[in-house]
Design a protein around this motif. Structure first.
Motif, PDB file in Angstrom:
ATOM      1  N   GLU A 110       0.787  -1.198  -0.191  1.00 25.03           N
ATOM      2  CA  GLU A 110       0.092  -0.069   0.033  1.00 25.03           C
ATOM      3  C   GLU A 110       1.004   1.145  -0.021  1.00 25.03           C
ATOM      4  OE1 GLU A 110      -2.539  -0.203   3.433  1.00 25.03           O
ATOM      5  OE2 GLU A 110      -3.817  -1.895   2.450  1.00 25.03           O
ATOM      6  N   THR A 111       1.968   1.193  -0.124  1.00 26.22           N
ATOM      7  CA  THR A 111       3.120   2.286  -0.403  1.00 26.22           C
ATOM      8  C   THR A 111       3.572   2.466  -1.771  1.00 26.22           C
ATOM      9  OG1 THR A 111       3.759   1.772   1.670  1.00 26.22           O
ATOM     10  CG2 THR A 111       5.194   3.232   0.464  1.00 26.22           C
ATOM     11  N   ALA A 112       3.435   4.012  -1.940  1.00 22.40           N
ATOM     12  CA  ALA A 112       3.742   4.322  -3.536  1.00 22.40           C
ATOM     13  C   ALA A 112       5.125   4.524  -3.489  1.00 22.40           C
ATOM     14  CB  ALA A 112       3.009   5.747  -3.704  1.00 22.40           C
ATOM     15  N   PRO A 113       5.762   4.229  -4.595  1.00 18.64           N
ATOM     16  CA  PRO A 113       7.236   4.572  -4.904  1.00 18.64           C
ATOM     17  C   PRO A 113       7.766   5.867  -4.463  1.00 18.64           C
ATOM     18  CG  PRO A 113       6.080   3.386  -6.817  1.00 18.64           C
ATOM     19  CD  PRO A 113       5.116   4.061  -5.995  1.00 18.64           C
ATOM     20  N   SER A 114       8.874   6.038  -4.267  1.00 22.02           N
ATOM     21  CA  SER A 114       9.534   7.223  -3.968  1.00 22.02           C
ATOM     22  C   SER A 114      10.554   7.614  -4.868  1.00 22.02           C
ATOM     23  CB  SER A 114       9.961   7.180  -2.605  1.00 22.02           C
ATOM     24  OG  SER A 114      10.981   6.293  -2.356  1.00 22.02           O
ATOM     25  N   SER A 129      16.331  21.272 -30.959  1.00 21.60           N
ATOM     26  CA  SER A 129      17.063  20.192 -31.385  1.00 21.60           C
ATOM     27  C   SER A 129      17.734  19.612 -30.220  1.00 21.60           C
ATOM     28  CB  SER A 129      17.694  20.448 -32.798  1.00 21.60           C
ATOM     29  OG  SER A 129      18.730  21.447 -32.156  1.00 21.60           O
ATOM     30  N   SER A 130      17.978  20.020 -29.265  1.00 22.53           N
ATOM     31  CA  SER A 130      18.379  19.409 -28.083  1.00 22.53           C
ATOM     32  C   SER A 130      17.463  17.996 -27.445  1.00 22.53           C
ATOM     33  CB  SER A 130      18.578  20.415 -27.137  1.00 22.53           C
ATOM     34  OG  SER A 130      19.513  21.110 -27.651  1.00 22.53           O
ATOM     35  N   ILE A 131      18.564  17.171 -26.592  1.00 21.32           N
ATOM     36  CA  ILE A 131      17.852  16.018 -26.104  1.00 21.32           C
ATOM     37  C   ILE A 131      18.213  16.088 -24.597  1.00 21.32           C
ATOM     38  CG2 ILE A 131      17.916  13.656 -25.987  1.00 21.32           C
ATOM     39  CD1 ILE A 131      18.438  13.519 -29.053  1.00 21.32           C
ATOM     40  N   LEU A 132      17.237  15.943 -23.724  1.00 25.97           N
ATOM     41  CA  LEU A 132      17.640  15.825 -22.372  1.00 25.97           C
ATOM     42  C   LEU A 132      17.776  14.231 -22.064  1.00 25.97           C
ATOM     43  CD1 LEU A 132      14.751  18.270 -20.929  1.00 25.97           C
ATOM     44  CD2 LEU A 132      16.971  18.917 -21.601  1.00 25.97           C
ATOM     45  N   HIS A 133      18.909  14.160 -21.082  1.00 26.12           N
ATOM     46  CA  HIS A 133      19.172  13.042 -20.580  1.00 26.12           C
ATOM     47  C   HIS A 133      18.621  12.817 -19.056  1.00 26.12           C
ATOM     48  CE1 HIS A 133      21.820  11.838 -24.255  1.00 26.12           C
ATOM     49  NE2 HIS A 133      21.766  13.339 -24.042  1.00 26.12           N
ATOM     50  N   VAL A 134      18.063  11.991 -18.823  1.00 26.20           N
ATOM     51  CA  VAL A 134      17.574  11.876 -17.472  1.00 26.20           C
ATOM     52  C   VAL A 134      17.760  10.450 -16.751  1.00 26.20           C
ATOM     53  CG1 VAL A 134      15.202  12.071 -15.988  1.00 26.20           C
ATOM     54  CG2 VAL A 134      15.387  13.251 -18.319  1.00 26.20           C
ATOM     55  N   ALA A 135      18.162  10.817 -15.480  1.00 25.44           N
ATOM     56  CA  ALA A 135      18.512   9.487 -14.771  1.00 25.44           C
ATOM     57  C   ALA A 135      17.879   9.792 -13.369  1.00 25.44           C
ATOM     58  CB  ALA A 135      20.103   9.554 -14.732  1.00 25.44           C
ATOM     59  N   ALA A 136      17.275   8.701 -12.913  1.00 19.40           N
ATOM     60  CA  ALA A 136      16.509   9.020 -11.619  1.00 19.40           C
ATOM     61  C   ALA A 136      16.872   7.680 -10.640  1.00 19.40           C
ATOM     62  CB  ALA A 136      15.039   9.176 -11.707  1.00 19.40           C
ATOM     63  N   ASP A 137      17.073   8.069  -9.253  1.00 24.17           N
ATOM     64  CA  ASP A 137      17.066   6.719  -8.438  1.00 24.17           C
ATOM     65  C   ASP A 137      15.779   6.832  -7.896  1.00 24.17           C
ATOM     66  OD1 ASP A 137      19.940   5.968  -8.668  1.00 24.17           O
ATOM     67  OD2 ASP A 137      20.487   7.780  -7.732  1.00 24.17           O
ATOM     68  N   LEU A 138      15.215   5.542  -8.102  1.00 21.76           N
ATOM     69  CA  LEU A 138      13.593   5.247  -7.640  1.00 21.76           C
ATOM     70  C   LEU A 138      13.774   4.165  -6.593  1.00 21.76           C
ATOM     71  CD1 LEU A 138      11.659   5.795 -10.765  1.00 21.76           C
ATOM     72  CD2 LEU A 138      12.270   7.423  -9.248  1.00 21.76           C
ATOM     73  N   ALA A 139      12.838   4.278  -5.642  1.00 17.59           N
ATOM     74  CA  ALA A 139      13.036   3.172  -4.491  1.00 17.59           C
ATOM     75  C   ALA A 139      11.290   2.665  -4.362  1.00 17.59           C
ATOM     76  CB  ALA A 139      13.299   3.754  -3.255  1.00 17.59           C
ATOM     77  N   ASP A 140      11.268   1.583  -4.167  1.00 17.88           N
ATOM     78  CA  ASP A 140      10.049   0.761  -3.745  1.00 17.88           C
ATOM     79  C   ASP A 140      10.166  -0.507  -3.270  1.00 17.88           C
ATOM     80  OD1 ASP A 140       6.759   1.078  -4.119  1.00 17.88           O
ATOM     81  OD2 ASP A 140       7.455  -0.842  -4.292  1.00 17.88           O
ATOM     82  N   THR A 202       2.596  11.364  -8.018  1.00 13.86           N
ATOM     83  CA  THR A 202       3.104  12.419  -8.843  1.00 13.86           C
ATOM     84  C   THR A 202       4.001  13.467  -8.044  1.00 13.86           C
ATOM     85  OG1 THR A 202       1.292  12.288 -10.460  1.00 13.86           O
ATOM     86  CG2 THR A 202       2.600  14.190 -10.774  1.00 13.86           C
ATOM     87  N   ILE A 203       5.230  13.712  -8.465  1.00 11.86           N
ATOM     88  CA  ILE A 203       6.234  14.449  -7.559  1.00 11.86           C
ATOM     89  C   ILE A 203       6.477  15.557  -8.612  1.00 11.86           C
ATOM     90  CG2 ILE A 203       8.437  14.500  -6.708  1.00 11.86           C
ATOM     91  CD1 ILE A 203       8.318  11.467  -6.371  1.00 11.86           C
ATOM     92  N   GLY A 204       6.234  16.796  -7.957  1.00 15.31           N
ATOM     93  CA  GLY A 204       6.873  18.191  -8.696  1.00 15.31           C
ATOM     94  C   GLY A 204       8.347  18.279  -8.417  1.00 15.31           C
TER      95      GLY A 204
END
Length: 460
Positions: A110-114, A129-140, A202-204
């Motif tokens: 019953e716990t959402a990811p963080s 024309s640029s590309i963003l590179h996204v890397a996230a550390d997620l926990a569940d 949803t995280i801002g």
């Protein structure tokens, strides 16, 4: 010999191929439930990551050669995937390795990811024309992250990009193109996370990115700025420069109103493109435009508006306008504060009859809307009338009163002439004296005559 060569070559090739990693169960048991330990036999996987994946996509990273089934492991068949460094695709996949069958009393998630950390990197200048590179550390810690969606928001558009887990680093990564966004926009971000128990959050994010703000086209004439929506008069021999942003890919041309296209000479600088054009005599009289800009320029080879000016009969001014100045308007003549309109026929002009005198000033409005004036060397001069010729009589001769009247008479030729001459003289004198006062000697003679007459009577 040929057969021996191919046998030797085949053995060498086979020997050069690396052995593939392998995984199998230590026991014959195939079905496991929560709390049970699964033991594996692993070969040739010393430098690889092993991920256990079930039918729903739930992933568990295998650390060592055993795995303990938890309450949050979903039921179904599991496979094993082997990953090497810097390779997003599985090197080897072993299907149907084991199965999980959970009891009904297992704990529910019953716990959402963080979010633990996120990095959004880009070039120094962010273009569409640029590309963003996204890397996230997620926990569940329970069922695990099922889906991670990055939402990129601007005033003009919203874009969603799914983050995929890197099996080597464990991070959730994505490459986000910015082609749907406009330059100068500000980008903000949200991260939407869902686990395998359908818990959602949803995280801002605090991350913001300013899209590149390109430099506006900059036009100059003889190093003097020219603003947009402007009419400018330029001279042959001078230079025009157009400065564009360093990321410009389309380079405008100069085009005349008669349809002639003139390319600029372009030079790349560190942070800009500079195009230059030297105005030649062939462009004299042409109006030129820059593609994509509202600036218009009239090219002239002279700064003198009038080729010829004449004053006729001191009342009418005529002249010839130079071809470069054919677009001037509202031409008028001012003399002594009075305005006299002119009539134009092509480049010739003629003023109305000028009815006053003084210095002549020409007024006109040029093509750029500016009012101009010029004082001429010609001047309307006043006309002095010639006087009529008159006969002027000499002044009358008036005898001097001090001059004695009795003079020595001239010799008389005869008695007749002697008698007539005094009468004529007395008549002249009488006529002359009628126009002046009575001489002083007349009263004196009258008194002497009275005295003599009285004495003669007394002697008698």
């Amino acid at each position: 010999m040929t057969i021996l060569f191919w046998m030797f070559f085949s053995v060498q090739v086979f020997a050069a191929e690396p052995e593939l990693p392998m995984i199998s169960l230590e026991k014959e048991q195939q079905i496991f439930t929560s709390g049970e330990v699964i033991s594996f036999h692993i070969e040739n996987a010393a430098k690889m990551k092993i991920v256990l994946v079930n039918e729903q996509g739930q992933k568990r990273f295998l650390e060592g050669e055993t795995y303990t089934v938890t309450d949050f492991d979903l039921e179904g068949s599991y496979r094993a995937e082997f990953y090497a460094n810097d390779n997003p695709e599985a090197v080897v996949t072993v299907d149907d390795l084991f199965q999980v069958q959970q009891l009904k009393e297992v704990e529910k998630d019953e716990t959402a990811p963080s979010l633990t950390d996120i990095a959004i990197t880009h070039d120094e200048d962010v273009l569409n024309s640029s590309i963003l590179h996204v890397a996230a550390d997620l926990a569940d810690a329970e069922t695990g992250v099922k889906q991670a969606i990055l939402v990129v928001h601007s005033d003009s558009n919203d874009v969603e990009a799914e983050l995929i887990q890197n099996h080597w680093t464990g991070k959730f990564e994505a490459k986000v193109p910015l082609e749907k966004f406009q330059l100068e926009e500000k980008l903000t971000f949200q991260l939407r996370l869902v686990d395998f128990a359908e818990n959602e959050i949803t995280i801002g994010l605090e991350n913001t990115i300013q899209m590149y703000r390109p430099n506006e086209p900059h036009l100059s004439y003889n190093n003097i700025d020219i603003t947009n929506d402007e009419k400018k008069i330029v001279q042959v021999g001078n230079q025009i420069k157009l400065t564009l942003d360093k990321y410009t890919t389309e380079f405008p041309e100069v085009e005349t109103e008669s349809g002639i296209k003139i390319p600029l000479k372009w030079q790349k600088k560190a942070n800009e493109w500079i195009g230059s054009l030297t105005l030649t005599k062939e462009l004299s009289g042409e109006i030129i435009h820059f593609q994509g800009m509202n600036v218009a320029m009239l090219v002239r080879s002279t700064s003198e508006p009038f080729a010829e000016i004449n004053l006729i009969n001191n009342t009418i001014l005529t002249g010839l306008i130079n071809p470069d100045f054919a677009l001037i308007s509202a031409l008028s003549v001012e003399v002594n504060g009075q305005i006299f309109r002119t009539v134009r026929t092509d480049n010739n002009f003629k003023s109305a009859e000028i009815s006053t005198t003084g210095k002549i000033i020409l007024h006109w409005i040029d093509w750029d809307g500016q009012a101009y004036s010029k004082q001429l060397i010609q001047e309307i001069k006043p006309v002095i009338p010639v006087p009529d010729k008159e006969i002027i009589a000499p002044p009358p001769v008036i005898p001097n009163e001090k001059e004695p009247i009795l003079t020595k008479p001239a010799p008389k030729p005869s008695n007749e002439s002697s008698e007539k001459t005094p009468k004529k003289q007395a008549k002249k004198e009488t006529s002359t004296k009628n126009n002046s006062s009575i001489p002083f000697w007349i009263p004196a003679l009258m008194i002497i005559g009275v005295i003599i007459f009285s004495g003669n009577r007394a002697m008698k």
